[in-house]
Design a protein around this motif. Structure first.
Motif, PDB file in Angstrom:
ATOM      1  N   VAL A  49      -3.710   3.428   8.993  1.00  0.00           N
ATOM      2  CA  VAL A  49      -4.331   4.259   8.217  1.00  0.00           C
ATOM      3  C   VAL A  49      -4.489   3.879   6.644  1.00  0.00           C
ATOM      4  N   ALA A  50      -3.366   3.506   6.223  1.00  0.00           N
ATOM      5  CA  ALA A  50      -3.077   2.800   4.776  1.00  0.00           C
ATOM      6  C   ALA A  50      -3.907   1.740   4.573  1.00  0.00           C
ATOM      7  N   ALA A  51      -3.899   0.725   5.552  1.00  0.00           N
ATOM      8  CA  ALA A  51      -4.672  -0.261   5.256  1.00  0.00           C
ATOM      9  C   ALA A  51      -6.204  -0.245   5.154  1.00  0.00           C
ATOM     10  N   VAL A  52      -6.774   0.744   6.055  1.00  0.00           N
ATOM     11  CA  VAL A  52      -8.281   0.827   5.998  1.00  0.00           C
ATOM     12  C   VAL A  52      -8.584   1.593   4.578  1.00  0.00           C
ATOM     13  N   THR A  53      -7.835   2.454   4.190  1.00  0.00           N
ATOM     14  CA  THR A  53      -8.033   3.319   2.864  1.00  0.00           C
ATOM     15  C   THR A  53      -7.868   2.400   2.046  1.00  0.00           C
ATOM     16  N   ALA A  54      -6.969   1.449   1.908  1.00  0.00           N
ATOM     17  CA  ALA A  54      -6.722   0.688   0.657  1.00  0.00           C
ATOM     18  C   ALA A  54      -7.758  -0.564   0.692  1.00  0.00           C
ATOM     19  N   THR A  55      -8.226  -1.007   2.137  1.00  0.00           N
ATOM     20  CA  THR A  55      -9.544  -2.138   1.970  1.00  0.00           C
ATOM     21  C   THR A  55     -10.561  -1.384   1.228  1.00  0.00           C
ATOM     22  N   ALA A  58      -9.917  -1.474  -2.490  1.00  0.00           N
ATOM     23  CA  ALA A  58      -9.787  -2.871  -2.870  1.00  0.00           C
ATOM     24  C   ALA A  58     -11.184  -3.569  -3.087  1.00  0.00           C
ATOM     25  N   GLY A  59     -11.926  -3.055  -1.950  1.00  0.00           N
ATOM     26  CA  GLY A  59     -13.372  -3.687  -2.169  1.00  0.00           C
ATOM     27  C   GLY A  59     -14.051  -3.366  -2.995  1.00  0.00           C
ATOM     28  N   ILE A  60     -14.107  -1.974  -3.489  1.00  0.00           N
ATOM     29  CA  ILE A  60     -14.821  -1.540  -4.713  1.00  0.00           C
ATOM     30  C   ILE A  60     -14.221  -2.124  -6.135  1.00  0.00           C
ATOM     31  N   ALA A  61     -12.961  -2.284  -6.139  1.00  0.00           N
ATOM     32  CA  ALA A  61     -12.316  -3.112  -7.323  1.00  0.00           C
ATOM     33  C   ALA A  61     -12.930  -4.392  -7.329  1.00  0.00           C
ATOM     34  N   ILE A  62     -12.722  -5.067  -6.073  1.00  0.00           N
ATOM     35  CA  ILE A  62     -13.012  -6.520  -6.159  1.00  0.00           C
ATOM     36  C   ILE A  62     -14.672  -6.725  -6.621  1.00  0.00           C
ATOM     37  N   ASP A  63     -15.581  -5.790  -6.145  1.00  0.00           N
ATOM     38  CA  ASP A  63     -16.761  -5.889  -6.301  1.00  0.00           C
ATOM     39  C   ASP A  63     -17.199  -5.861  -7.832  1.00  0.00           C
ATOM     40  N   ARG A  64     -16.158  -5.038  -8.587  1.00  0.00           N
ATOM     41  CA  ARG A  64     -16.463  -4.874  -9.895  1.00  0.00           C
ATOM     42  C   ARG A  64     -15.854  -6.000 -10.797  1.00  0.00           C
ATOM     43  N   PRO A  69      -6.466  -8.782 -10.602  1.00  0.00           N
ATOM     44  CA  PRO A  69      -5.347  -7.499 -10.555  1.00  0.00           C
ATOM     45  C   PRO A  69      -5.197  -6.794  -9.020  1.00  0.00           C
ATOM     46  N   VAL A  70      -6.214  -6.915  -8.205  1.00  0.00           N
ATOM     47  CA  VAL A  70      -5.972  -6.517  -7.017  1.00  0.00           C
ATOM     48  C   VAL A  70      -5.095  -7.417  -6.210  1.00  0.00           C
ATOM     49  N   ILE A  71      -4.968  -8.693  -6.542  1.00  0.00           N
ATOM     50  CA  ILE A  71      -3.999  -9.426  -5.968  1.00  0.00           C
ATOM     51  C   ILE A  71      -2.334  -9.011  -6.285  1.00  0.00           C
ATOM     52  N   ALA A  72      -2.387  -8.781  -7.532  1.00  0.00           N
ATOM     53  CA  ALA A  72      -1.114  -8.254  -8.343  1.00  0.00           C
ATOM     54  C   ALA A  72      -0.639  -7.107  -7.561  1.00  0.00           C
ATOM     55  N   VAL A  73      -1.653  -6.195  -7.640  1.00  0.00           N
ATOM     56  CA  VAL A  73      -1.313  -4.707  -7.048  1.00  0.00           C
ATOM     57  C   VAL A  73      -0.574  -4.832  -5.749  1.00  0.00           C
ATOM     58  N   GLY A  74      -1.423  -5.674  -5.045  1.00  0.00           N
ATOM     59  CA  GLY A  74      -1.330  -5.907  -3.591  1.00  0.00           C
ATOM     60  C   GLY A  74       0.086  -6.475  -3.432  1.00  0.00           C
ATOM     61  N   THR A  75       0.221  -7.443  -4.070  1.00  0.00           N
ATOM     62  CA  THR A  75       1.655  -8.031  -4.068  1.00  0.00           C
ATOM     63  C   THR A  75       2.975  -7.201  -4.088  1.00  0.00           C
ATOM     64  N   LEU A  76       2.677  -6.190  -5.265  1.00  0.00           N
ATOM     65  CA  LEU A  76       3.828  -5.574  -5.702  1.00  0.00           C
ATOM     66  C   LEU A  76       3.753  -4.207  -4.642  1.00  0.00           C
ATOM     67  N   ALA A  77       2.549  -3.991  -4.178  1.00  0.00           N
ATOM     68  CA  ALA A  77       2.747  -2.718  -3.144  1.00  0.00           C
ATOM     69  C   ALA A  77       3.299  -3.368  -1.699  1.00  0.00           C
ATOM     70  N   GLY A 104      -0.805  -5.237   1.933  1.00  0.00           N
ATOM     71  CA  GLY A 104      -1.156  -6.396   3.110  1.00  0.00           C
ATOM     72  C   GLY A 104      -2.836  -6.390   3.077  1.00  0.00           C
ATOM     73  N   SER A 105      -3.470  -5.260   3.210  1.00  0.00           N
ATOM     74  CA  SER A 105      -5.059  -5.243   3.191  1.00  0.00           C
ATOM     75  C   SER A 105      -5.453  -5.726   2.053  1.00  0.00           C
ATOM     76  N   CYS A 106      -4.837  -5.163   0.824  1.00  0.00           N
ATOM     77  CA  CYS A 106      -5.782  -5.635  -0.522  1.00  0.00           C
ATOM     78  C   CYS A 106      -5.299  -7.366  -0.541  1.00  0.00           C
ATOM     79  N   LEU A 107      -4.276  -7.826  -0.231  1.00  0.00           N
ATOM     80  CA  LEU A 107      -4.142  -9.350  -0.206  1.00  0.00           C
ATOM     81  C   LEU A 107      -4.938  -9.968   0.478  1.00  0.00           C
ATOM     82  N   TYR A 108      -5.200  -9.536   1.677  1.00  0.00           N
ATOM     83  CA  TYR A 108      -6.157 -10.231   2.703  1.00  0.00           C
ATOM     84  C   TYR A 108      -7.513 -10.106   2.134  1.00  0.00           C
ATOM     85  N   ALA A 109      -7.917  -9.034   1.512  1.00  0.00           N
ATOM     86  CA  ALA A 109      -9.387  -9.101   1.285  1.00  0.00           C
ATOM     87  C   ALA A 109      -9.570  -9.910  -0.010  1.00  0.00           C
TER      88      ALA A 109
END
Length: 135
Positions: A49-55, A58-64, A69-77, A104-109
């Protein structure tokens, strides 16, 4: 978009896959011994559930254009979630599971987006295949 060094990206993806594979495979054994089977069920219900929500977020942030920063936040999370899950058996266990899934889902994306922006023409589909296999 800046061209990223492919070898470093693939190595980062491989390290992430190895770490996740080692940690997540032993997590149910550890939780079953320390907190019981209910904790295993709780963690494995919260992770996706957390992975789907974060993906989605993260997709919105990556599109912008905020890939780094998504990699940094994903790594720290993911790091914080791993530490919290390993050190607690109490009420913080769902928080740790949510952080692990989200990180994990942020890093993968983000890694796959960086691979897509890398140079290399014909080798790009080969890199995607290796990335999706966790190699």
């Amino acid at each position: 978009m800046r061209q990223w060094p492919v070898r470093g990206l693939v190595m980062g993806q491989a390290a992430s896959a190895f770490g996740g594979g080692v940690f997540l495979s032993f997590l149910p054994l550890y939780l079953n011994r320390s907190a019981g089977p209910a904790a295993v069920a709780l963690v494995y219900a919260i992770l996706p559930v957390a992975a789907v929500t974060a993906t989605f977020l993260a997709g919105i942030a990556i599109d912008r254009g905020y890939v780094r920063p998504v990699i940094a936040v994903g790594t720290l999370a993911q790091l914080a979630g791993t530490l919290v899950t390993a050190e607690t058996t109490g009420p913080l266990l769902p928080v740790g599971a949510a952080l692990m899934g989200a990180g994990g889902s942020c890093l993968y994306a983000a890694f796959n987006i960086l691979l897509a922006g890398s140079e290399g023409g014909g080798e790009q589909s080969h890199r995607f295949a290796l990335s999706n296999l966790g190699v």
